[in-house]
Design a protein around this motif. Structure first.
Motif, mmCIF file in Angstrom:
data_model
loop_
_atom_site.group_PDB
_atom_site.id
_atom_site.type_symbol
_atom_site.label_atom_id
_atom_site.label_comp_id
_atom_site.label_asym_id
_atom_site.label_seq_id
_atom_site.Cartn_x
_atom_site.Cartn_y
_atom_site.Cartn_z
ATOM 1 N N LEU A 1 11.841 1.227 -3.906
ATOM 2 C CA LEU A 1 10.842 0.648 -4.735
ATOM 3 C C LEU A 1 9.761 1.839 -5.498
ATOM 4 N N ALA A 2 9.543 2.864 -4.514
ATOM 5 C CA ALA A 2 8.816 3.969 -4.928
ATOM 6 C C ALA A 2 9.428 4.699 -5.922
ATOM 7 N N VAL A 3 10.556 4.901 -5.949
ATOM 8 C CA VAL A 3 11.769 5.540 -6.884
ATOM 9 C C VAL A 3 11.590 5.060 -8.018
ATOM 10 N N VAL A 4 11.683 3.566 -8.045
ATOM 11 C CA VAL A 4 11.722 2.838 -9.292
ATOM 12 C C VAL A 4 10.281 2.801 -9.776
ATOM 13 N N GLY A 5 9.270 2.637 -9.097
ATOM 14 C CA GLY A 5 7.885 2.451 -9.482
ATOM 15 C C GLY A 5 7.006 3.480 -10.027
ATOM 16 N N TRP A 6 7.280 5.013 -9.936
ATOM 17 C CA TRP A 6 6.669 6.000 -10.419
ATOM 18 C C TRP A 6 6.269 6.195 -11.621
ATOM 19 N N THR A 7 7.556 5.764 -12.294
ATOM 20 C CA THR A 7 7.756 6.109 -13.746
ATOM 21 C C THR A 7 6.688 5.685 -14.608
ATOM 22 N N SER A 8 6.258 4.301 -14.688
ATOM 23 C CA SER A 8 5.197 3.658 -15.479
ATOM 24 C C SER A 8 3.914 4.276 -15.240
ATOM 25 N N TYR A 9 3.670 4.868 -14.187
ATOM 26 C CA TYR A 9 2.349 5.507 -13.816
ATOM 27 C C TYR A 9 2.391 6.957 -14.482
ATOM 28 N N GLY B 1 2.968 12.825 -14.310
ATOM 29 C CA GLY B 1 2.252 12.553 -15.826
ATOM 30 C C GLY B 1 1.275 13.441 -16.132
ATOM 31 N N LEU B 2 0.322 13.843 -15.126
ATOM 32 C CA LEU B 2 -0.660 14.863 -15.385
ATOM 33 C C LEU B 2 0.021 16.272 -15.744
ATOM 34 N N ILE B 3 0.749 16.831 -15.031
ATOM 35 C CA ILE B 3 1.715 18.074 -15.337
ATOM 36 C C ILE B 3 2.262 17.946 -16.699
ATOM 37 N N VAL C 1 -5.082 3.749 -14.117
ATOM 38 C CA VAL C 1 -4.162 3.848 -12.937
ATOM 39 C C VAL C 1 -4.712 3.034 -11.846
ATOM 40 N N ILE C 2 -5.739 2.444 -11.625
ATOM 41 C CA ILE C 2 -6.568 1.516 -10.891
ATOM 42 C C ILE C 2 -5.856 0.147 -11.100
ATOM 43 N N VAL C 3 -6.200 -0.188 -12.407
ATOM 44 C CA VAL C 3 -5.404 -1.439 -12.917
ATOM 45 C C VAL C 3 -4.029 -1.465 -12.565
ATOM 46 N N MET C 4 -3.267 -0.525 -12.902
ATOM 47 C CA MET C 4 -1.876 -0.616 -12.728
ATOM 48 C C MET C 4 -1.451 -0.777 -11.255
ATOM 49 N N ALA C 5 -2.248 -0.047 -10.480
ATOM 50 C CA ALA C 5 -1.957 -0.013 -9.029
ATOM 51 C C ALA C 5 -2.255 -1.346 -8.323
ATOM 52 N N VAL D 1 0.847 -1.232 0.073
ATOM 53 C CA VAL D 1 0.194 -0.252 0.027
ATOM 54 C C VAL D 1 0.785 1.139 0.022
ATOM 55 N N ILE D 2 1.795 1.270 0.831
ATOM 56 C CA ILE D 2 2.768 2.440 1.036
ATOM 57 C C ILE D 2 3.394 2.722 -0.237
ATOM 58 N N VAL D 3 4.135 1.865 -1.076
ATOM 59 C CA VAL D 3 4.915 2.078 -1.917
ATOM 60 C C VAL D 3 4.000 2.352 -3.021
ATOM 61 N N VAL D 4 2.916 1.422 -3.529
ATOM 62 C CA VAL D 4 2.197 1.954 -4.495
ATOM 63 C C VAL D 4 1.606 3.199 -4.457
ATOM 64 N N GLY D 5 1.189 3.620 -3.032
ATOM 65 C CA GLY D 5 0.496 4.817 -2.938
ATOM 66 C C GLY D 5 1.514 5.984 -3.212
ATOM 67 N N ILE D 6 2.746 5.855 -2.657
ATOM 68 C CA ILE D 6 3.820 6.902 -3.015
ATOM 69 C C ILE D 6 3.980 6.932 -4.478
ATOM 70 N N ALA D 7 4.103 5.812 -5.268
ATOM 71 C CA ALA D 7 4.632 5.597 -6.643
ATOM 72 C C ALA D 7 3.412 6.279 -7.470
ATOM 73 N N ALA D 8 2.355 5.800 -7.171
ATOM 74 C CA ALA D 8 1.103 6.192 -7.950
ATOM 75 C C ALA D 8 0.811 7.673 -7.748
ATOM 76 N N THR D 9 1.116 8.180 -6.445
ATOM 77 C CA THR D 9 0.541 9.746 -6.403
ATOM 78 C C THR D 9 1.705 10.399 -7.073
#
Lengths: 341, 293
Positions: B158-166, B110-112, B209-213, B96-104
């Motif tokens: 893991l969060a540093v590595v994970g946010w890129t795909s989102y 990505g939005l910006i 994003v929901i699917v990816m998370a 939850v924490i890693v996906v939460g940080i990475a997805a946020t």
């Protein structure tokens, strides 16, 4: 900044050129002249129809007037009630522009993509009220209900999502959103082109009724001449980013003085089985706006073209007071119009 | 009663459609069920675990499963079942924490990038490219190695590595959604950029994003277990599934239950999230195409 009495919007020399970029360095290799030196004005409470083929710059013109697209050059004078003076929309700052947004709105062509599928109808119509801090909570809800009734929907539709409505109903939602802030000017960007013919009439009648009720001024963009004939007080014909003819509706339809208008009018179907249609089929395609023809933009396709047409661009000038056209021979040619009912 | 029913039917939220779609997807339901059970186990761990997970009892070392210790004991005589039960909350928290940080982070950037375009877009997406150019787990290993072995450092890595795909997925969706007329309508009303980005564009790009998370949870739990297995993550005596595997490695021949049960726990959890993620994708994707119609 001068503007005639009773005129709400006066556009002078409006231009919008889009750069064409090529190569690795995104070098500018040319310009698309989408709107090229457009002059027009709309008196308060009137409807100006703007017609032309696809890609002639009608929509860009409408969006540039609202500053949804930044104009390249020109004046857009608007008599603002809130600011109590005539302002040049093309030059106002960010804060003034936000204020002006309350007075000018737009209705879109596509009733599907113009409503956010993740928002309820109440939120969609109420959004302008929130953005401009006009109303909130219960007050907002009441205003939304009022607006829904004004456009012929039911107040209980507030809680629903856009996908639960038909195309015509969605267009009504879009109209209600545009009305929310009590605007003076509404740019209707082909508001009925995407609708069923039977629904078109309903929406057109609604627009006419609202115009009377709220004293609205319309710039009505369309490519359907019969729709434009029905709703407009005056009509402007656009070709390749320029306005080629502008006159009162009846005058323009019965006595066109620009050959392009004549050709367009000849394509209007006449509901009479004995009528022998004499369509003027224009030769060739619409030239590219990146590299428009010399002289008069219409000369390669004009059946009346003379040598001067390929050399000198005609000026957009006034014939007999209310009839404007950009053609070297505007007064001389005898062109065929259509009969008005 | 009747009123209530019609009210519910009339206020059909898009989310209820998701649940209706999921009902037909049996594997996704199984996945969701397992995840629910895991959450309960994690919350109730102190009450349902038969023993203290870190209490050592050297007299009962390496016992095979028996009545006292249902899944046996490890080399220090700790109850494996209790350790697994307590490890559930560790693994879920990591997910939850890693996906939460990475997805946020990923979604915001990505939005910006997608909305602003131009230089901002270039800058953000080149950083994404650089991070994606490394194999994720190796990069995480390097980061966790530099920061020092601890569970928090592993999560950070893991969060540093994970946010890129989102960021990539969101940027792509934003590019198409921002051309919709309702965005232009919002601009015409005078809505500010933040409002347009978060009220209009964001809700229309959340489906992928929901699917990816959900799928990301499985991946993160597995990766965290792998890093713990290598000794970088949870430190003893924390009952983490990956480090339990590592502890049991030396006794694989004589006491295979030391590795089999933590392995099964990881497998079941990862599969459950994958099932749910696949189901969500099936339900959300057809709507995704029609979402911003």
């Amino acid at each position: 900044m001068t503007i005639q009495d009773g005129v709400l919007l006066s556009v002078k020399g409006l231009k919008k050129y889009f750069p064409v970029r090529r190569g690795v360095f995104r070098r500018i290799v040319g310009w698309v002249k989408a709107v090229d030196d457009v002059d027009l004005f709309i008196p308060e409470g009137e409807t100006l129809g703007l017609v032309g083929e696809s890609g002639c710059g009608k929509s860009t013109c409408g969006r540039t007037i609202l500053r949804l697209i930044e104009p390249t050059a020109g004046e857009i004078l608007f008599r603002s009630q809130r600011l109590g003076q005539v302002v040049d929309i093309a030059k106002v700052g960010k804060n003034e522009l936000k204020l002006l947004r309350r007075e000018m709105q737009i209705i879109f062509q596509d009733p599907y993509s113009s409503l956010n599928p993740r928002m309820t109808v109440g939120d969609i119509i109420g959004e302008p009220l929130i953005v401009h801090q006009v109303a909130r909570g219960k007050e907002k809800e009441n205003r939304v209900k009022e607006l829904l009734e004004a456009v012929g929907l039911k107040p209980e539709h507030m809680q629903r999502y856009p996908h639960e409505f038909s195309g015509g109903q969605r267009q009504r939602i879009g109209i209600a959103r545009a009305l929310a802030l009590d605007p003076q000017l509404i740019i209707c960007d082909e508001p009925v082109s995407a609708l069923d013919v039977s629904i078109q009439a309903q929406v057109l009648n609604l627009l006419e009724g609202l115009q009377e009720e709220f004293h609205l001024t319309y710039l009505f963009i369309a490519h359907d001449l019969s729709v434009v004939k029905h709703i407009s007080d005056r009509v402007a014909v656009m070709y390749l980013g320029k306005i080629v003819e502008l006159a009162e509706t009846e005058e323009l339809f019965t006595h066109p003085i620009h050959p392009y208008t004549e050709a367009l009018l000849s394509a209007v179907p006449v509901p009479d089985p004995d009528y022998k249609s004499e369509r003027i089929i224009l030769q060739g395609d619409v030239p590219s706006p990146v590299n428009p023809p010399s002289g008069c933009y219409f000369h390669p396709r004009c059946p009346y073209a003379k040598p001067v047409c390929s050399e000198e661009p005609p000026t957009f000038q006034d014939y007999d007071g209310k009839h404007f056209a950009a053609c070297h021979f505007a007064g001389e040619l005898s062109l065929r119009g259509v009969k008005m009912k | 009663m009747h009123d209530l029913v019609t009210k519910i039917i009339e206020s059909r939220l898009p989310s209820t459609e998701v649940f209706r779609g999921l009902r037909k997807h049996r594997l996704a339901l199984i996945g969701a069920g397992i995840i629910l059970v895991l959450i309960f186990i994690a919350i109730l761990a102190p009450f349902i675990a038969p023993h203290d997970p870190i209490e050592q009892n050297l007299e009962h070392r390496l016992l095979p499963p028996n009545a006292e210790y249902p899944l046996g004991t490890d080399n220090l005589g700790r109850c494996i079942l209790s350790r697994l039960i307590h490890g559930t909350s560790v693994s879920l928290q990591i997910g939850v924490i890693v996906v939460g940080i990475a997805a946020t982070t990923g979604v915001t950037l990505g939005l910006i990038a997608g909305y602003r375009g131009g230089l901002v877009d270039e800058l953000i997406m080149r950083i994404v490219d650089v991070l994606l150019a490394f194999p994720g787990i190796i990069l995480a290993l390097a980061i966790a190695g530099i920061l020092g072995p601890s569970l928090y450092n592993v999560m950070l890595a893991l969060a540093v590595v994970g946010w890129t795909s989102y960021a990539r997925v969101v940027r792509g969706s934003v590019l198409s959604v921002k051309e919709k007329e309702f965005v232009e309508a919002a601009r015409a009303l005078g809505a500010g950029e933040a409002r347009i980005m978060f009220r209009h564009i964001l809700p229309n790009v959340t489906a992928p994003v929901i699917v990816m998370a959900t799928l990301g949870m499985a991946h993160v739990i597995l990766a965290a277990a792998a890093l713990s297995f290598l000794g970088l993550g949870a430190q003893p005596p924390t009952p983490e599934w990956g480090s339990m595997l590592n502890d049991g490695r030396a006794f694989m021949r004589t006491a295979p239950h030391l590795t089999i049960f933590p392995g099964l726990a990881i497998m079941v959890t990862v599969l459950a999230f994958n099932f749910l993620g696949d189901g969500l994708r099936d339900v959300l994707d057809p709507r995704l195409k029609g979402a911003a119609r």
